[in-house]
Write an enzyme that holds these catalytic residues in place. Sequence first.
Site, PDB file in Angstrom:
ATOM      1  N   HIS A 231       7.190  -5.939   4.171  1.00 41.04           N
ATOM      2  CA  HIS A 231       5.791  -5.810   3.599  1.00 41.04           C
ATOM      3  C   HIS A 231       4.852  -6.817   4.002  1.00 41.04           C
ATOM      4  CE1 HIS A 231       7.411  -9.091   1.002  1.00 41.04           C
ATOM      5  NE2 HIS A 231       6.104  -9.435   0.454  1.00 41.04           N
TER       6      HIS A 231
HETATM    7  C1  UD1 Z   1       1.791  -9.559  -2.527  1.00 38.09           C
HETATM    8  C2  UD1 Z   1       1.775 -11.117  -2.383  1.00 38.09           C
HETATM    9  C3  UD1 Z   1       2.874 -11.192  -1.382  1.00 38.09           C
HETATM   10  C4  UD1 Z   1       4.454 -10.848  -2.006  1.00 38.09           C
HETATM   11  C5  UD1 Z   1       4.207  -9.493  -2.214  1.00 38.09           C
HETATM   12  C6  UD1 Z   1       5.176  -8.815  -2.959  1.00 38.09           C
HETATM   13  C7  UD1 Z   1      -0.218 -12.179  -2.084  1.00 38.09           C
HETATM   14  C8  UD1 Z   1      -1.268 -12.886  -1.162  1.00 38.09           C
HETATM   15  N1  UD1 Z   1       0.569 -11.519  -1.452  1.00 38.09           N
HETATM   16  O1  UD1 Z   1       1.475  -8.781  -1.433  1.00 38.09           O
HETATM   17  O2  UD1 Z   1       3.246 -12.660  -1.469  1.00 38.09           O
HETATM   18  O3  UD1 Z   1       5.307 -10.987  -1.416  1.00 38.09           O
HETATM   19  O4  UD1 Z   1       2.811  -9.144  -3.243  1.00 38.09           O
HETATM   20  O5  UD1 Z   1       5.069  -7.310  -3.057  1.00 38.09           O
HETATM   21  O6  UD1 Z   1      -0.487 -12.468  -3.297  1.00 38.09           O
HETATM   22  N2  UD1 Z   1      -0.594  -1.666  -3.728  1.00 38.09           N
HETATM   23  C9  UD1 Z   1      -0.344  -0.609  -4.624  1.00 38.09           C
HETATM   24  N3  UD1 Z   1       0.156  -0.835  -5.779  1.00 38.09           N
HETATM   25  C10 UD1 Z   1       0.411  -2.020  -6.192  1.00 38.09           C
HETATM   26  C11 UD1 Z   1      -0.075  -2.964  -5.764  1.00 38.09           C
HETATM   27  C12 UD1 Z   1      -0.607  -2.720  -4.304  1.00 38.09           C
HETATM   28  O7  UD1 Z   1      -0.536   0.489  -4.019  1.00 38.09           O
HETATM   29  O8  UD1 Z   1       0.809  -1.908  -7.396  1.00 38.09           O
HETATM   30  C13 UD1 Z   1      -1.309  -1.596  -2.455  1.00 38.09           C
HETATM   31  C14 UD1 Z   1      -2.663  -1.662  -2.315  1.00 38.09           C
HETATM   32  O9  UD1 Z   1      -3.153  -0.870  -1.484  1.00 38.09           O
HETATM   33  C15 UD1 Z   1      -2.828  -3.165  -1.854  1.00 38.09           C
HETATM   34  C16 UD1 Z   1      -1.530  -3.266  -1.048  1.00 38.09           C
HETATM   35  O10 UD1 Z   1      -0.544  -2.563  -1.798  1.00 38.09           O
HETATM   36  O11 UD1 Z   1      -4.088  -3.189  -1.002  1.00 38.09           O
HETATM   37  C17 UD1 Z   1      -1.224  -4.934  -0.820  1.00 38.09           C
HETATM   38  O12 UD1 Z   1      -0.983  -5.441  -2.400  1.00 38.09           O
HETATM   39  P1  UD1 Z   1      -1.399  -6.820  -2.578  1.00 38.09           P
HETATM   40  O13 UD1 Z   1      -1.086  -7.295  -4.103  1.00 38.09           O
HETATM   41  O14 UD1 Z   1      -2.691  -7.174  -2.162  1.00 38.09           O
HETATM   42  O15 UD1 Z   1      -0.611  -7.746  -1.644  1.00 38.09           O
HETATM   43  P2  UD1 Z   1       1.109  -7.533  -1.234  1.00 38.09           P
HETATM   44  O16 UD1 Z   1       1.125  -6.876   0.223  1.00 38.09           O
HETATM   45  O17 UD1 Z   1       1.801  -6.667  -2.361  1.00 38.09           O
END
Ligand code: UD1
Length: 401
Positions: A231
């Site tokens: 991820h």
């Molecule tokens: C975040 C953390 C990372 C952690 C990871 C665990 C930061 C900078 N990154 O990364 O350190 O290892 O979480 O998963 O805080 N999305 C969904 N549903 C959700 C959440 C996110 O669809 O419930 C999608 C969205 O399109 C979003 C993307 O996932 O833009 C990324 O989510 P985000 O929380 O921004 O970062 P992670 O890659 O999950």
Amino acid sequence: MSAPAARLPAARPAPPREGGLMCVVGARPNFMKAAPLLAAFAEGPTPLPCSLVHTGQHYDAAMKEAFFRQLAIPEPDVDLGVGSGSHAWQTAEIMRRFEPVLAAQRPQLLIVVGDVNSTLACALVAAKLGVPVAHVEAGLRSFDRAMPEEINRVLTDQLSELLFVTEPSARENLLREGVAPWRIHFVGNVMIDTLRAHEARAVPAADTLARLAPRAVRRAAEHGYALLTLHRPSNVDRPEVLRGILEAVAVLARRLPVVFPVHPRTRAALARLGLEDDLAAAGVALTGPLGYLETLGLMREARLVLTDSGGMQEETTALGVPCLTLRESTERPVTLTHGTNTLVGTDPARIRAAAGQALSGARPAARMPELWDGQAARRIRAVLERWLRDRGALRRCAAGA
Ligand code: UD1
């Protein structure tokens, strides 16, 4: 990440009260770290009252609810409902929504865990409002400033009054950065507290495979299986890197099924590149994100784990399962020196060679890192009680329930 995606339910106002502790969670890996803390604070005869704020950084049922349910985390007192967006947008929005909550409640101490955007955003709000911060899982350093988490770690640590570390390297990093030694407490690893507390309830891998990857069941019974998670933006948002990793995974899948629970960020990248069908045809079993107990069961029984997750490097070490970390650096060096982790990077040839070696060799002789014994949260509570007592705040904190 692209433009801010709107998900804007209004924050529930916090009950206005002074005192007590407050703990913040935001994203999936935070839940496993907060659960044992909240449980330790709730232990009698005199519980330490602690309210829970969820920023809403992760919000999908699979990324949140399953964890709250399985880990018996109480419903948050406040859900800021922030959702996804660019780093600046997400961090700023969390700060904007968290400030009035913290100002109304004014806890004795704010506890933040891990290294996600929610961790830094809330620590910064607290520092500006003069609320002391405790950082759980402080001091880890990958020395790669291109990782958003590294920025979050460095800055959160600088803002924190109490720093709880999981391994000796973290203490050394903090001392080098000028943190006073008396602020640093080596307590062990709350992630491993959660693992030990839930091990007996892990869902057997055979059940998860039968439900979610039925085509892999027969081959897995014969050859075992590998578990893959990806991820990190540096792996999944760069097509050439993602293609390279998956090319190596497809070769591995000729030998044994590869189970791949796919993070939403990674799902979007696979869809963009049209890779899902090819992977399935190669013998990779793709599923949605899994709950904690399903993942724990799959991890425990895997012949091999391939991952870019920080937490899984630690969990595989605690379980004694070989782990190949698909990154160029790790902030958790104890998993390399004591545990079952090998840093392999993202070069496909290197991944193939390391996987071949891991499958043909004997299991690595791992030693359990010091204090990874399931008692870290209790140690943290003991430190906090001392700290509160020294500040004359223990009685006020207990009355804040
Ligand atoms: C975040 C953390 C990372 C952690 C990871 C665990 C930061 C900078 N990154 O990364 O350190 O290892 O979480 O998963 O805080 N999305 C969904 N549903 C959700 C959440 C996110 O669809 O419930 C999608 C969205 O399109 C979003 C993307 O996932 O833009 C990324 O989510 P985000 O929380 O921004 O970062 P992670 O890659 O999950």
